[in-house]
Design a protein around this motif. Structure first.
Motif, PDB file in Angstrom:
ATOM      1  N   ASP A 167      14.508   0.521  32.724  1.00 62.87           N
ATOM      2  CA  ASP A 167      14.354  -0.792  32.094  1.00 62.87           C
ATOM      3  C   ASP A 167      13.885  -1.862  33.067  1.00 62.87           C
ATOM      4  OD1 ASP A 167      15.067   0.250  29.712  1.00 62.87           O
ATOM      5  OD2 ASP A 167      17.067  -0.631  29.623  1.00 62.87           O
ATOM      6  N   ILE A 168      14.368  -1.828  34.292  1.00 60.61           N
ATOM      7  CA  ILE A 168      14.004  -2.897  35.219  1.00 60.61           C
ATOM      8  C   ILE A 168      12.535  -2.817  35.638  1.00 60.61           C
ATOM      9  CG2 ILE A 168      16.362  -3.089  36.089  1.00 60.61           C
ATOM     10  CD1 ILE A 168      15.405  -1.762  38.698  1.00 60.61           C
ATOM     11  N   PHE A 169      11.910  -1.661  35.402  1.00 64.19           N
ATOM     12  CA  PHE A 169      10.488  -1.521  35.723  1.00 64.19           C
ATOM     13  C   PHE A 169       9.599  -1.618  34.475  1.00 64.19           C
ATOM     14  CE2 PHE A 169      12.483   0.668  39.369  1.00 64.19           C
ATOM     15  CZ  PHE A 169      11.898  -0.060  40.395  1.00 64.19           C
ATOM     16  N   ARG A 170      10.213  -1.979  33.321  1.00 63.71           N
ATOM     17  CA  ARG A 170       9.420  -2.123  32.099  1.00 63.71           C
ATOM     18  C   ARG A 170       8.392  -3.234  32.294  1.00 63.71           C
ATOM     19  NH1 ARG A 170      14.688  -4.384  28.763  1.00 63.71           N
ATOM     20  NH2 ARG A 170      15.170  -6.071  30.216  1.00 63.71           N
ATOM     21  N   LYS A 171       7.229  -3.054  31.693  1.00 59.09           N
ATOM     22  CA  LYS A 171       6.144  -4.018  31.874  1.00 59.09           C
ATOM     23  C   LYS A 171       5.956  -4.859  30.615  1.00 59.09           C
ATOM     24  CE  LYS A 171       3.650  -0.980  35.077  1.00 59.09           C
ATOM     25  NZ  LYS A 171       2.420  -0.214  35.303  1.00 59.09           N
ATOM     26  N   MET A 172       5.675  -6.118  30.823  1.00 58.46           N
ATOM     27  CA  MET A 172       5.412  -7.012  29.699  1.00 58.46           C
ATOM     28  C   MET A 172       4.031  -6.700  29.126  1.00 58.46           C
ATOM     29  SD  MET A 172       6.243  -9.596  27.745  1.00 58.46           S
ATOM     30  CE  MET A 172       7.555 -10.569  28.510  1.00 58.46           C
ATOM     31  N   PRO A 173       3.934  -6.317  27.855  1.00 61.01           N
ATOM     32  CA  PRO A 173       2.621  -6.072  27.256  1.00 61.01           C
ATOM     33  C   PRO A 173       1.784  -7.356  27.239  1.00 61.01           C
ATOM     34  CG  PRO A 173       4.379  -5.149  25.895  1.00 61.01           C
ATOM     35  CD  PRO A 173       5.037  -6.033  26.913  1.00 61.01           C
ATOM     36  N   THR A 199       3.751 -13.873  36.303  1.00 60.71           N
ATOM     37  CA  THR A 199       3.248 -13.246  35.081  1.00 60.71           C
ATOM     38  C   THR A 199       2.418 -12.007  35.402  1.00 60.71           C
ATOM     39  OG1 THR A 199       3.230 -15.354  33.898  1.00 60.71           O
ATOM     40  CG2 THR A 199       1.816 -13.614  33.028  1.00 60.71           C
ATOM     41  N   PHE A 200       1.543 -12.115  36.424  1.00 59.00           N
ATOM     42  CA  PHE A 200       0.691 -10.984  36.787  1.00 59.00           C
ATOM     43  C   PHE A 200       1.535  -9.803  37.274  1.00 59.00           C
ATOM     44  CE2 PHE A 200      -2.300 -14.616  38.181  1.00 59.00           C
ATOM     45  CZ  PHE A 200      -2.644 -14.873  36.853  1.00 59.00           C
ATOM     46  N   GLY A 201       2.583 -10.096  38.058  1.00 64.73           N
ATOM     47  CA  GLY A 201       3.467  -9.047  38.550  1.00 64.73           C
ATOM     48  C   GLY A 201       4.239  -8.385  37.421  1.00 64.73           C
ATOM     49  N   TYR A 202       4.663  -9.176  36.433  1.00 64.55           N
ATOM     50  CA  TYR A 202       5.423  -8.673  35.273  1.00 64.55           C
ATOM     51  C   TYR A 202       4.565  -7.683  34.479  1.00 64.55           C
ATOM     52  CZ  TYR A 202       9.247  -9.286  31.833  1.00 64.55           C
ATOM     53  OH  TYR A 202      10.337  -9.114  31.016  1.00 64.55           O
ATOM     54  N   VAL A 203       3.290  -8.044  34.287  1.00 62.06           N
ATOM     55  CA  VAL A 203       2.369  -7.208  33.518  1.00 62.06           C
ATOM     56  C   VAL A 203       1.931  -5.975  34.314  1.00 62.06           C
ATOM     57  CG1 VAL A 203       0.067  -7.112  32.475  1.00 62.06           C
ATOM     58  CG2 VAL A 203       1.529  -9.110  32.097  1.00 62.06           C
ATOM     59  N   GLY A 204       1.628  -6.174  35.602  1.00 61.14           N
ATOM     60  CA  GLY A 204       1.046  -5.096  36.401  1.00 61.14           C
ATOM     61  C   GLY A 204       2.043  -4.156  37.046  1.00 61.14           C
ATOM     62  N   LEU A 205       3.193  -4.675  37.508  1.00 57.93           N
ATOM     63  CA  LEU A 205       4.130  -3.863  38.283  1.00 57.93           C
ATOM     64  C   LEU A 205       5.462  -3.620  37.587  1.00 57.93           C
ATOM     65  CD1 LEU A 205       3.544  -5.526  41.791  1.00 57.93           C
ATOM     66  CD2 LEU A 205       2.498  -3.456  40.905  1.00 57.93           C
ATOM     67  N   GLY A 206       5.855  -4.497  36.680  1.00 62.24           N
ATOM     68  CA  GLY A 206       7.124  -4.321  35.992  1.00 62.24           C
ATOM     69  C   GLY A 206       8.040  -5.522  36.129  1.00 62.24           C
ATOM     70  N   GLU A 207       9.101  -5.552  35.302  1.00 60.99           N
ATOM     71  CA  GLU A 207       9.970  -6.733  35.207  1.00 60.99           C
ATOM     72  C   GLU A 207      10.631  -7.117  36.523  1.00 60.99           C
ATOM     73  OE1 GLU A 207      12.358  -7.757  31.576  1.00 60.99           O
ATOM     74  OE2 GLU A 207      14.018  -7.136  32.882  1.00 60.99           O
ATOM     75  N   ILE A 208      11.187  -6.131  37.240  1.00 59.75           N
ATOM     76  CA  ILE A 208      11.918  -6.469  38.472  1.00 59.75           C
ATOM     77  C   ILE A 208      10.984  -7.076  39.512  1.00 59.75           C
ATOM     78  CG2 ILE A 208      11.674  -4.141  39.456  1.00 59.75           C
ATOM     79  CD1 ILE A 208      14.684  -6.559  39.835  1.00 59.75           C
ATOM     80  N   TRP A 209       9.741  -6.546  39.589  1.00 60.15           N
ATOM     81  CA  TRP A 209       8.780  -7.109  40.542  1.00 60.15           C
ATOM     82  C   TRP A 209       8.331  -8.501  40.106  1.00 60.15           C
ATOM     83  CZ3 TRP A 209       8.393  -5.383  45.228  1.00 60.15           C
ATOM     84  CH2 TRP A 209       8.688  -4.049  45.490  1.00 60.15           C
TER      85      TRP A 209
END
Length: 469
Positions: free
Chosen positions: A4-10, A95-105
């Motif tokens: 879950d912590i690595f889930r990415k924002m669509p 925002t870019f990190g959330y989309v590209g790498l995941g929520e925790i990043w």
């Protein structure tokens, strides 16, 4: 939880926020974005940092230091341009990190940027206070130390710093369009002052002052590059305005790259003329090298000239950095990683009022009662870390989401983004140990906040998120 912590924002989730009538009001164009970038980049760096870096680190080779830092920023700027045109949403690197790498990043870089922006705003407002007090002293108005310095610096409160923050916060509450208009005026004045210095100083350059060109060797040039990198901080603030741009696909790349090119050219020319006018060692412990150089060659009104440019320059930096920090809080809040109240938007002005008030209170407390000292160095560390995340996101999104529309594309991927990563990591290694340790402590606090609040309240809970590749 691990997955879950690595889930990415669509990206589609984010773009739904950007529909007309939802989110922030669209009022900015390419010109305003370029001016925002210049407003954030050109501040005390060009009026103060040039002399210190020349005397202590690079000598006349300061020109090379600016070129190296400019290159590192150029590679990162191309990455910002691709992502901001593709995902024109508030939040910048977060925002870019959330989309590209995941929520925790995304959270880590968002938490990192909170520190970067708020410390920068507080530090620059203290600089503004110093210049304003100096101008008041010149005209015969002497304020008591108790109200112009923090407790650790011999006073009780730095009132001028709090006042400028209150004025800027009030302006931001009026709306992005009004803020951009004032920024345009301030930027025009400070560019005029910089160009006037170039014109006046050019005829007083003595080539002999450029010898030896590299007195501290390449190590001095590289150390100088890490120090003057502070002078470039700010162009990423352009991407925080993404959601308020009328034509983001075209205008964001123009604003980001255009402002960086203009500022890099000005920095290189100013540093070359400065070290040509006066021997570099004379700038040692000199907080006003540009004014000193003008006075040295007989232009006595140079100090007043630079003071006007510096005040306008610093005011615009406070404005743009505070603007960027409020949009960052807005984005983190909207995604549920911070309390939702901070993403509420004024129906009349289209501004995130609670985020603006929060940033004002936080920065006013720091600027009014704390001597900034070494903490300001965290701004460099935070920005470099953000650049690394953004550059890696470009590479990963090219692989995971090749279907997305990219109005602007970084050339030679993955070479250019990896060059940005290498340059930024190299500059991080040049920073003092204190800065790196303090940064790690702040990130550790961020993990605790995420574990006890962000993870539980994330807007992706119970929704479809993109899986880790």
């Amino acid at each position: 939880m691990k997955a879950d912590i690595f889930r990415k924002m669509p990206v589609e989730n984010l773009m739904s926020h950007n529909q007309e009538g939802k989110g922030l009001k669209k009022v900015l164009g390419a010109f305003e974005l370029t001016m925002l970038g210049i407003g954030a980049i050109i501040g005390t760096g060009i009026f103060v940092l040039t002399g210190v870096a020349a005397a202590d680190y690079a000598g006349p080779a300061l020109v090379l230091s600016f070129i190296i830092s400019g290159l590192a920023c150029a590679f990162a700027a191309l990455c910002y341009a691709e992502l901001s045109a593709m995902i024109p949403i508030s939040g910048s690197a977060y925002t870019f990190g959330y989309v590209g790498l995941g929520e925790i990043w995304g959270w880590i870089i968002g938490w990192d940027l909170i520190l970067e922006y708020c410390v920068a705003v507080a530090a620059v407002s203290i600089g503004w206070s110093g210049y304003m007090v100096n101008i008041l002293n010149i005209v015969g108005i002497h304020l008591p130390t108790a109200i112009i310095a923090a407790p650790g610096s011999g006073g009780i409160i730095n009132l001028p710093a709090i006042l400028i923050l209150a004025l800027i916060a009030g302006l931001l509450l009026l709306g992005a369009k009004e803020s951009a208009k004032l920024n345009n005026i301030l930027v025009a004045i400070k560019i005029a002052v910089v160009l006037l210095f170039i014109i006046l100083g050019f005829s007083h350059v003595e080539p002999a002052n450029w010898h030896p060109f590299m007195p501290y060797g390449w190590s001095g040039v590289f150390s100088g590059a890490a120090i003057v990198f502070f002078a470039y901080i700010g162009f990423d603030a352009v991407s925080t305005a993404a959601e308020e741009v009328k034509n983001p696909q075209k205008d964001l790349p123009k604003g980001i790259i255009g402002s960086l090119i203009i500022c890099t050219v000005l920095y290189i020319v100013v540093s070359a003329i400065l070290t040509g006018m006066v021997p570099y060692l004379e700038f040692k412990d000199n907080a006003a090298p540009v004014a000193y150089a003008l006075a040295k060659v007989g232009i006595s009104w140079g100090s007043a000239l630079v003071s006007v440019g510096a005040i306008c320059g610093i005011t615009s930096v406070v404005l743009v950095m505070m603007y960027g920090s409020t949009r960052l809080f807005y984005a983190l809040s909207r995604d549920g990683l911070l309390p939702k109240g901070f993403s509420q938007v004024s129906k009349t002005r289209g501004t995130p009022n609670k985020s603006i008030v929060l940033v004002f209170i936080a920065t006013a407390l720091v600027a009014g009662f704390l001597p900034i000292g070494k903490v300001a160095e965290l701004t460099n560390m935070g920005t470099l870390a953000a650049f690394v995340i953004v550059s890696l996101s470009v590479i990963l999104l090219r692989k995971s989401r090749p279907d997305l529309n990219r109005p602007f594309k970084v050339p030679f991927v993955p070479v250019v983004p990896m060059l940005a990563v290498v340059f930024c990591l190299f500059l991080i290694l040049q920073l003092p140990t204190f800065t790196k340790v303090a940064f790690l402590i702040w990130i550790a606090i961020g993990f605790v906040v995420y574990a006890f609040y962000g993870y539980k309240h994330s807007s992706l809970n119970g929704t479809k998120a993109e899986k880790v590749d």
